[in-house]
Design a protein around this motif. Structure first.
Motif, PDB file in Angstrom:
ATOM      1  N   ALA A   1       0.900  -1.129   0.060  1.00 21.66           N
ATOM      2  CA  ALA A   1       0.150  -0.282   0.071  1.00 21.66           C
ATOM      3  C   ALA A   1       0.964   1.275   0.182  1.00 21.66           C
ATOM      4  O   ALA A   1       0.486   2.189  -0.642  1.00 21.66           O
ATOM      5  N   GLN A   2       2.151   1.279   0.787  1.00 24.76           N
ATOM      6  CA  GLN A   2       2.835   2.325   0.867  1.00 24.76           C
ATOM      7  C   GLN A   2       3.469   2.692  -0.654  1.00 24.76           C
ATOM      8  O   GLN A   2       3.580   3.763  -1.002  1.00 24.76           O
ATOM      9  N   LYS A   3       3.927   1.354  -1.191  1.00 25.21           N
ATOM     10  CA  LYS A   3       4.585   1.743  -2.490  1.00 25.21           C
ATOM     11  C   LYS A   3       3.652   2.202  -3.456  1.00 25.21           C
ATOM     12  O   LYS A   3       3.822   3.110  -4.135  1.00 25.21           O
ATOM     13  N   GLN A   4       2.200   1.654  -3.277  1.00 28.29           N
ATOM     14  CA  GLN A   4       1.273   2.421  -4.523  1.00 28.29           C
ATOM     15  C   GLN A   4       0.969   3.680  -3.901  1.00 28.29           C
ATOM     16  O   GLN A   4       0.841   4.561  -4.903  1.00 28.29           O
TER      17      GLN A   4
ATOM     18  N   SER B   1       1.505   9.447  -5.448  1.00 31.57           N
ATOM     19  CA  SER B   1       2.049  10.925  -5.068  1.00 31.57           C
ATOM     20  C   SER B   1       3.293  11.355  -6.095  1.00 31.57           C
ATOM     21  O   SER B   1       3.010  12.419  -6.668  1.00 31.57           O
ATOM     22  N   VAL B   2       3.816  10.406  -6.455  1.00 28.88           N
ATOM     23  CA  VAL B   2       5.044  10.943  -7.645  1.00 28.88           C
ATOM     24  C   VAL B   2       4.239  11.201  -8.823  1.00 28.88           C
ATOM     25  O   VAL B   2       4.637  12.324  -9.514  1.00 28.88           O
ATOM     26  N   GLN B   3       3.405  10.527  -9.286  1.00 29.00           N
ATOM     27  CA  GLN B   3       2.697  10.850 -10.584  1.00 29.00           C
ATOM     28  C   GLN B   3       1.929  12.263 -10.426  1.00 29.00           C
ATOM     29  O   GLN B   3       1.873  12.772 -11.520  1.00 29.00           O
TER      30      GLN B   3
ATOM     31  N   VAL C   1       1.272  17.958 -11.420  1.00 23.94           N
ATOM     32  CA  VAL C   1       1.344  19.620 -10.704  1.00 23.94           C
ATOM     33  C   VAL C   1       2.617  20.151 -11.076  1.00 23.94           C
ATOM     34  O   VAL C   1       2.429  21.300 -11.912  1.00 23.94           O
ATOM     35  N   ASP C   2       3.840  19.863 -11.260  1.00 21.94           N
ATOM     36  CA  ASP C   2       5.180  20.295 -11.781  1.00 21.94           C
ATOM     37  C   ASP C   2       4.932  20.925 -13.280  1.00 21.94           C
ATOM     38  O   ASP C   2       5.084  21.712 -13.500  1.00 21.94           O
ATOM     39  N   ASN C   3       4.271  19.739 -13.719  1.00 24.44           N
ATOM     40  CA  ASN C   3       4.236  20.140 -15.465  1.00 24.44           C
ATOM     41  C   ASN C   3       3.054  21.425 -15.564  1.00 24.44           C
ATOM     42  O   ASN C   3       3.497  22.044 -16.387  1.00 24.44           O
TER      43      ASN C   3
END
Length: 178
Positions: free
Chosen positions: A41-44, A49-51, A56-58
């Motif tokens: 679950a943490q990995k998911q 979060s990264v995606q 947001v950055d884009n």
């Protein structure tokens, strides 16, 4: 008089013994490291979060590019065209901030996903702790991994491995860097 004092002392000792409570503690961070579903679950959640952060950055990078282009063209634009471009930049910035709030804000999508994925695991751990406390006659179980500050904790009172075993897993001594 001696009998009265003796009875008083005996009743104080008996009442303090009756009031004695049995304490234990667990380290939920350590316990959760042993639950494969929690680690998955943490990995998911990390991947989500990264995606979303990339999105947001884009969006903000696009806004920055629009602003730079606006600055380059500003002297060539009419007042009406300038206002339209400024409004477009402001609108896109609002949309980007709203997207960011929707994904990462209080009770946003990331929070909702965390609740959906992690809450059932935490409920299982809490149930295992409650069962162990009942089975072992414990009155209070504290969490070493949370806000509670331990100046000293007797390892004999640590029931974390009991909880891990109760959940159906084998304690891993290499994770014992508590």
């Amino acid at each position: 008089m001696k009998k009265l004092v003796g009875i008083l002392v005996l009743s104080i000792v008996a009442s303090s013994a009756a009031m004695a409570q049995r304490f234990a503690y667990v380290d939920t961070e350590y316990i959760l490291k042993h639950v494969p579903e929690y680690l998955a679950a943490q990995k998911q959640l990390d991947a989500l979060s990264v995606q979303w952060q990339e999105e947001v950055d884009n969006r903000f990078a696009d806004i920055e590019n629009l602003y730079k282009k606006y600055q380059e063209d500003q002297v060539l634009l009419s007042e009406d065209m300038r206002r339209k471009r400024e409004d477009e930049i402001v609108m896109k910035e609002r949309e980007a901030r709203e997207f960011q709030r929707q994904k990462f804000g209080f009770e946003g999508d990331l929070f909702q996903e965390r609740v959906k994925l992690v809450q059932p695991i935490q409920d299982r751990v809490a149930q295992a702790i409650q069962t162990i406390a009942t089975d072992q006659g414990l009155d209070i179980v504290l969490d070493k991994g949370s806000e509670v500050t331990f100046l000293y904790a007797n390892p004999r009172l640590d029931k974390s491995n009991d909880v891990i075993t109760r959940l159906g897993y084998k304690p891993d001594p290499s994770l014992a860097d508590k």
